[in-house]
Design a protein around this motif. Structure first.
Motif, mmCIF file in Angstrom:
data_model
loop_
_atom_site.group_PDB
_atom_site.id
_atom_site.type_symbol
_atom_site.label_atom_id
_atom_site.label_comp_id
_atom_site.label_asym_id
_atom_site.label_seq_id
_atom_site.Cartn_x
_atom_site.Cartn_y
_atom_site.Cartn_z
ATOM 1 N N PHE A 1 0.549 2.694 -2.940
ATOM 2 C CA PHE A 1 0.984 4.053 -2.620
ATOM 3 C C PHE A 1 0.392 4.555 -1.310
ATOM 4 O O PHE A 1 -0.655 4.074 -0.859
ATOM 5 N N ASP A 2 1.057 5.547 -0.724
ATOM 6 C CA ASP A 2 0.516 6.269 0.428
ATOM 7 C C ASP A 2 -0.216 7.512 -0.072
ATOM 8 O O ASP A 2 0.047 8.006 -1.182
ATOM 9 N N PHE A 3 -1.093 8.026 0.764
ATOM 10 C CA PHE A 3 -1.774 9.275 0.412
ATOM 11 C C PHE A 3 -0.772 10.432 0.333
ATOM 12 O O PHE A 3 0.244 10.454 1.025
ATOM 13 N N SER A 4 -1.108 11.393 -0.516
ATOM 14 C CA SER A 4 -0.362 12.645 -0.590
ATOM 15 C C SER A 4 -0.482 13.412 0.725
ATOM 16 O O SER A 4 -1.470 13.273 1.445
ATOM 17 N N THR A 5 0.518 14.200 1.021
ATOM 18 C CA THR A 5 0.426 15.136 2.156
ATOM 19 C C THR A 5 0.440 16.578 1.659
ATOM 20 O O THR A 5 0.655 17.503 2.435
#
Length: 536
Positions: free
Chosen positions: A309-313
């Motif tokens: 996953f990518d980090f939340s923004t």
């Protein structure tokens, strides 16, 4: 920007293809003007049949592949496995994620499997009949058919298998028990034929027709067949324990063995330039991280998070991972777009990873836990080797520290867009093996780690969750099934396709009876292998 452009080009191409879908027969017809002699030269008349069989297992290289994947995977197993959330309020917040099953969506797994896999196998069988030279093609076709059709059976239950292609007015379904027994018989035939080819030192002739990473290697395909047998054996353990043990021990006793290294993972290559999950996540913004996988992997401080996953923004939650629950009511899609995108695991490769060494080690760990012979080690050794194999697959260090972690647990879930969907963690399972623990506690560890290792391929984790109850997942937030599906017991299957009900009504009526005990054709009805209660 480069990644965005790649995705948008693929979306445009996929949508163009989707809107211009040709008839399946036209897609698979040989180029006009080819003579029979030309077609049979270099085995082209059978080589052409294997690619669509393999591509249909996980639809990304077929006509209308983006739409097919979304309906076959994203809006069924990707959600029900706990892996992913859907930020788009389809049908006014009244869709599969809320257990309000959409007939027009849920026929896609059936349509793809029969239109591309079963139909091409029928041709393969006809063209290679009584031809010893072509036996390896038929063997690979058998294995590919079992891989594709067990997934279909695990979605619906009874399926059309032994009588497929018959001229009967009402095409009969096979019960799930009968079709699983046929799967094992098909694997027997395939392994025997490939073994004969190896022992007779025949040249490997499949070549480019094998669009998997195995590239026509008979030994690699036998290992996959044995591993697939082990998977199917474990699936039926609670319904037919003696058969399960026999098939598992047969798989492990085969001279060629099972998948043991990430280099032997079963992967079908994708002719497209981007993975469909990446398109749905980063392109059309229709997929995000799921709440259950956030709770478990963030709680475990799992190094694989950076690959998955990518980090939340989300404002104030940058540099963290944020998933979303299934079945929530969404007022504004923009509220959930800052949640975590699917990461490098689909960005770095556009291929379909359908079986891994890690999964096989966890299957063997459960077999050892059950006291089965020939699993190749203790449950603890195989469990820990499965974790190491998964870390190796993703090029990550830290497996030993992770395996030794005896305190980390899944965390409570907080929805920063709507606190009404906050929920406490539903599992207290830890990572470190405890030999003194009860079998159910050990099994939860095994299945939870298998669930993590299988990402993003969701059909197997959803099936294993239904079989075992593990890992423990968050329930659907808003159940709109009108009482057909229990929130507590989760969705158990997908109802039979509307196209089959319309085109084969007697066959479907008889198939409903095969569900057993007068149970209805709903998402709340358990499959044959899905037995409630203890796993031991």
């Amino acid at each position: 920007m480069k990644r965005y452009n790649k995705i948008m080009i693929t979306i445009c191409t996929s949508l163009f293809i989707w809107g211009c879908t040709s008839d399946f027969e036209e897609v698979n017809t040989n180029p006009e003007g080819f003579s029979n002699e030309q077609l049979t030269q270099d085995f082209n008349h059978v080589k052409e049949l294997l690619p669509p069989m393999l591509y249909s297992i996980y639809p990304f290289s077929l006509t209308s592949s983006l739409g097919s994947y979304q309906l076959q995977g994203s809006l069924i197993a990707d959600v029900y496995s706990g892996y992913m959330g859907i930020p788009t309020p389809y049908r006014g917040n009244n869709n599969n994620t809320h257990y309000s099953l959409v007939d027009g969506w849920n026929q896609e797994p059936w349509t793809i499997a029969y239109g591309f896999n079963m139909s091409n196998f029928l041709k393969l069988e006809e063209r290679s009949e009584d031809n010893v030279t072509l036996a390896p093609f038929l063997a690979l076709g058998r294995i590919a058919r079992v891989e594709a059709m067990h997934r279909v059976s695990d979605i619906y239950g009874p399926i059309i298998f032994s009588r497929y292609g018959s001229s009967d007015t009402a095409t009969p379904f096979d019960s799930q028990k009968d079709v699983y027994y046929q799967f094992f018989a098909e694997l027997d035939l395939a392994v025997n034929d490939l073994t004969k080819a190896i022992n007779s030192e025949q040249p490997e002739i499949v070549g480019s027709a094998d669009v998997s990473k195995y590239a026509g290697s008979y030994r690699a395909w036998i290992k996959f067949a044995n591993s697939l047998r082990l998977r199917l054996a474990m699936r039926i353990v609670n319904a037919d324990g003696d058969k399960a043990r026999s098939e598992a021990e047969t798989a492990m006793a085969n001279e060629f063995g099972v998948i043991e290294s990430p280099s032997e993972n079963f992967i079908v290559t994708n002719t497209a330039s981007v993975h469909p999950v990446e398109i749905l996540s980063s392109g059309t913004n229709d997929v995000r991280m799921g709440a259950s996988i956030e709770s478990i992997m963030v709680g475990y401080k799992d190094p694989r998070l950076s690959r998955y996953f990518d980090f939340s923004t989300f404002p104030g939650l940058e540099d963290t991972y944020k998933g979303m629950r299934s079945g929530i009511n969404i007022d504004d899609k923009n509220d959930y777009l800052p949640f975590s995108l699917i990461g490098d695991v689909v960005e770095d490769t556009h291929d379909a990873l359908l079986m891994t060494a890690a999964e096989v080690y966890f299957l063997r760990a459960e077999g050892a836990l059950r006291g089965w012979a020939g699993m190749g080690g203790t449950a603890q050794f195989l469990y820990e080797t499965g974790i190491r194999s998964s870390f190796e697959q993703h090029g990550l260090a830290g497996a030993e520290e992770y395996i030794a972690d005896e305190s980390s647990k899944p965390i409570n879930y907080i929805d920063p867009a709507n606190k009404g969907y906050n929920i406490e963690a539903v599992s207290t399972a830890t990572i470190k093996w405890d030999e003194s623990a009860e079998p159910e506690v050990k099994l939860e560890k095994i299945i939870t780690q298998k669930w993590i290792a299988c990402f993003p391929e969701s059909n197997e984790p959803w099936a294993e969750f239904r079989r075992t109850g593990y890992p423990k997942l968050f329930p659907v937030a808003e159940n709109k099934s009108r009482g057909e599906i229990s929130t507590k017991e989760f969705i158990r299957r997908i109802n039979f396709p509307i196209t089959e009900k319309n085109g084969n009504p007697q066959g479907v009526a008889d198939a409903v009876k095969l569900l057993g005990g007068g149970r209805p054709d709903t998402g709340g009805t358990r499959l044959w292998w899905d037995v409630p209660g203890s796993n031991f």
